[in-house]
Structures are given as C-alpha cells and as structure tokens.
Design an enzyme around this catalytic site. Structure first.
Site, PDB file in Angstrom:
ATOM      1  N   HIS A 123       0.815  -1.216   0.000  1.00  0.00           N
ATOM      2  CA  HIS A 123       0.000   0.000   0.000  1.00  0.00           C
ATOM      3  C   HIS A 123       0.849   1.268   0.000  1.00  0.00           C
ATOM      4  CE1 HIS A 123       0.534  -0.311   4.483  1.00  0.00           C
ATOM      5  NE2 HIS A 123       0.583   1.011   4.378  1.00  0.00           N
ATOM      6  N   ASP A 128       0.189  -7.738   1.354  1.00  0.00           N
ATOM      7  CA  ASP A 128       0.554  -6.323   1.496  1.00  0.00           C
ATOM      8  C   ASP A 128       2.069  -6.140   1.528  1.00  0.00           C
ATOM      9  OD1 ASP A 128       0.085  -3.590   1.669  1.00  0.00           O
ATOM     10  OD2 ASP A 128       0.056  -3.601   3.853  1.00  0.00           O
ATOM     11  N   SER A 150       4.877   2.573   7.965  1.00  0.00           N
ATOM     12  CA  SER A 150       4.523   1.407   7.159  1.00  0.00           C
ATOM     13  C   SER A 150       5.683   1.005   6.250  1.00  0.00           C
ATOM     14  CB  SER A 150       3.292   1.699   6.304  1.00  0.00           C
ATOM     15  OG  SER A 150       2.160   1.879   7.112  1.00  0.00           O
TER      16      SER A 150
END
Length: 385
Positions: free
Chosen positions: A130, A160, A234
């Site tokens: 993402h 992911d 992230s």
C-alpha cells in the site's frame, strides 16, 4: 625632664601599636611566632575539585542494535496521478450537449510517504504494497542522506508486501532473524519514517503472535507489538534486540489516527518467502484447492459428531477444481493438510498457499462421522482481481 621622657614613651607606644595593627592586618600569620601562642586560625590547602565520578558499568541500551539496523532502513517518497470526476460533469444536460467535455476527468498528483528495508546490497528494498500501490515516481532516501530512484520489482497485494529495486549497489542491508524466532515478551525496536520526520526508533515488546481475523490482508499472520508505530512507519523494520529483522511494520489499530500501543507487523518468515519469489519470478505463486471455506462453530461440530470445533468446513467447491477432482465433498471438515492441523480459516489458507502448484499432498477431512484422507494435486492460485 620627666615630661620629655613621657613624651618619648608615648610616641614609642604609639609606633608599636601602629606596627602591630599593620602586621595584624597584612600578615596575621606572623603573629603566632611573635607572641609564642598557638593560633586559633587553621589554614588548609584545598586541592582542585575531582572530576565527576564515572561508572564503569554500562547502562541498558539498544544503541548497538540501532546502529546495526538503521543504515538499512530507508524513507520512501512516492507519487502518482489520481483522476477524479467533477460532480458538475454528471449533469444530464451537460453530458447530452457536450459529450466530449463531459467525459473529462480532473487530474492531480498525490504523494505519500512510507518506509522500507534494504534486504540485499544490490538495492532490493522490502516494503508494504500500500506504500507504493499505483506509484509512477518513487524515491528512497538512505540514512546517510543519499537519494536514489527506485521502481517496483514486484508486488503481492494479498500479503501487502512489495519489492523495490533501487538504482544503486553495495548498499547497507539488514540481517534476517531466524524464522519463528520471535516470542511473546521479546524486546523489539520499530524503525521508520513517522510523519516524514526521518529515521526514528521506538521501543516495545512482542505483545502477541499469529494475529488474524483482522480483515486487513488475505493472508494474515501478524506480530502484534506496542512499539509506537505511526503514519509513515509502514514498510519499516521491526528488529530484535540484536538488530535482526523480525517483521515489516504494516498497520496499526487506532481510533484517532495515531499510535495507541497496538501495531501489527508481517513476520519475516512470510516476508522472506514473498521476497524470494518476487526477485526470482517477478510475482508470487501460491497453492490453490478451489474450495469455499467457513469457520466451524460449536453447533456445526455437534451436528457433524466432532468432539470439538477444530477444523474448517467446506461450504462449497469450484467445479473441476483441484479439490473437486480429488473427491473432496461439500460439508467435509478439513482437519489437516500435509500433516499440519488447520484449526481455522486463516491457517487453512496459509497451509494451502505455501504448497507449490503441481505437487501432491494429503488432505485429512472429517466425513460421515469418521476421518478420511484424500490425495490432492495442488493447483495455482488465481491472481486477485
């Protein structure tokens, strides 16, 4: 005559008193020797003040782990063109009389930030899908300040994870921890780029392992940690107290948008598998059975004469899929795959996914009140739409 002697005596006394006053004022240290009595003044020579005391014992620190891991953690800046429709263009009259104009879309360039981990000196960077999804311009910034262009080598939305290839070589790379080495209670460090501040280190422990049923990814096996993770972290590194990579920070649970002490990281065992396949083949290949699984409840277990609700109910089968061709039936309960138990849906999917397509494996199911074993040839999981 007497008056003359008295005048001389008085002058002599005055001179002596004056001399005594001068000596007492300027050189009081000479008085004891002159009087022969002990002095009430004690003179002490003060030595120079000693340096502040320094302990030889080292305070608890994770500086060595940070120095080992931080050079391999990068900041990722990505951008992409986003097209959005203007609500004015939905007007029926405008679309009728100006069809070409009505088909127009507004374009803007959206930017995002995240983190990544250099896993090979050749410039391979592991991050979240993402973070770079749809990006057409990616730049990575190393801890030493170098800016490198990068492109997506491959991506796996179902876990992911994504792999970038940066334009550089002989880059600092991280060391992987042993698979399944993390334990609940281990001290871990989260290194990333929160809010674009640059490389930041936070401390916590492993709060739980094997977290799933979160509805975040298709394949979930998260490490839960209370190390502070915020937007921008992230794709960053979760490392142990020795500076070895144990996970890729992926997401947080938050009601405010900031860290609330519950963060989730993708374990290094899953990340290594995805990384290897993407570098080798440019994509991730997973096993597939063509079944529709459902979580087994206590009521269903009692109906099927199972002692406890351990297993996964097969609610449906894809016609002519691997499981259908092998003789697996709807309402079967999968107990084991390749000798490994499948107590719930996430673990069932993980067991199937790790099997190479084309291989044959034994599936143990519960059917008609007794266990049945079926040999199944594993298919290739279709790519997600």
């Amino acid at each position: 005559m007497l008056r003359k002697f008295w005048l001389l005596f008085a002058q002599a006394c005055t001179l002596c008193l004056a001399a005594l006053f001068v000596v007492a004022t300027l050189r009081p240290d000479l008085l004891p020797r002159m009087s022969g009595r002990a002095s009430n003044v004690v003179l002490m020579q003060q030595t120079a003040p000693a340096a502040f005391p320094v302990s030889s014992a080292r305070a608890l620190t994770f500086a060595d782990a940070t120095k080992k891991a931080m050079p391999a953690v990068v900041n990722i800046y990505s951008s992409k063109v986003v097209r959005s429709r203007n609500p004015v263009l939905d007007d029926s009259l405008l679309r009728r009389y100006f069809p070409d104009f009505a088909e127009g879309l507004q374009s803007r360039r959206a930017t995002s930030l995240g983190s990544g981990v250099i896993v090979a000196p050749e410039g391979y960077v592991l991050t979240n899908h993402h973070v770079v999804e749809g990006a057409d311009d990616i730049e990575v910034v190393l801890a030493d300040g170098r800016h490198l262009r990068a492109h997506v080598r491959g991506s796996d939305p179902e876990s992911d994870l994504a792999v970038l290839k940066a334009d550089g070589d002989k880059l600092p790379s991280i060391t992987f921890a042993a698979p399944d080495a993390a334990q609940v209670g281990d001290v871990v460090l989260a290194i990333g780029n929160p809010f674009g501040f640059g490389n930041t280190v936070t401390l916590g422990i492993v709060s739980a392992l094997g977290r799933n049923h979160l509805g975040i990814n298709r394949f979930e096996d998260f490490i839960q940690t209370d190390a502070a993770i915020n937007p921008g972290n992230s794709g960053g590194a979760l490392v142990d107290s020795a500076g070895n990579l144990v996970g890729i920070n992926s997401t947080i649970f938050s009601q405010t948008g900031g860290s609330m002490g519950i963060g989730f990281a993708i374990p290094v065992s899953l990340a290594r598998n995805v990384l290897t396949q993407i570098i080798k083949d440019g994509e991730v290949t997973r096993g597939w059975l063509g079944i529709e699984p459902a979580q087994l409840t206590r009521e269903l277990a009692d109906t099927l004469a199972l002692d406890r609700p351990d297993g996964v109910l097969i609610r449906g089968l894809q016609r002519n899929g691997p499981a259908d061709r092998a003789g697996v039936q709807a309402r079967d309960v999968v107990l084991e795959i390749a000798g490994k138990p499948t107590p719930d849906v996430p673990q069932l999917l993980a067991r199937i996914a790790e099997l190479p397509p084309g291989s044959s494996t034994r599936v143990k199911v519960w059917r008609g009140g007794k266990p049945v074993e079926v040999d199944v040839t594993i298919g290739r999981r279709p790519k997600p739409e």
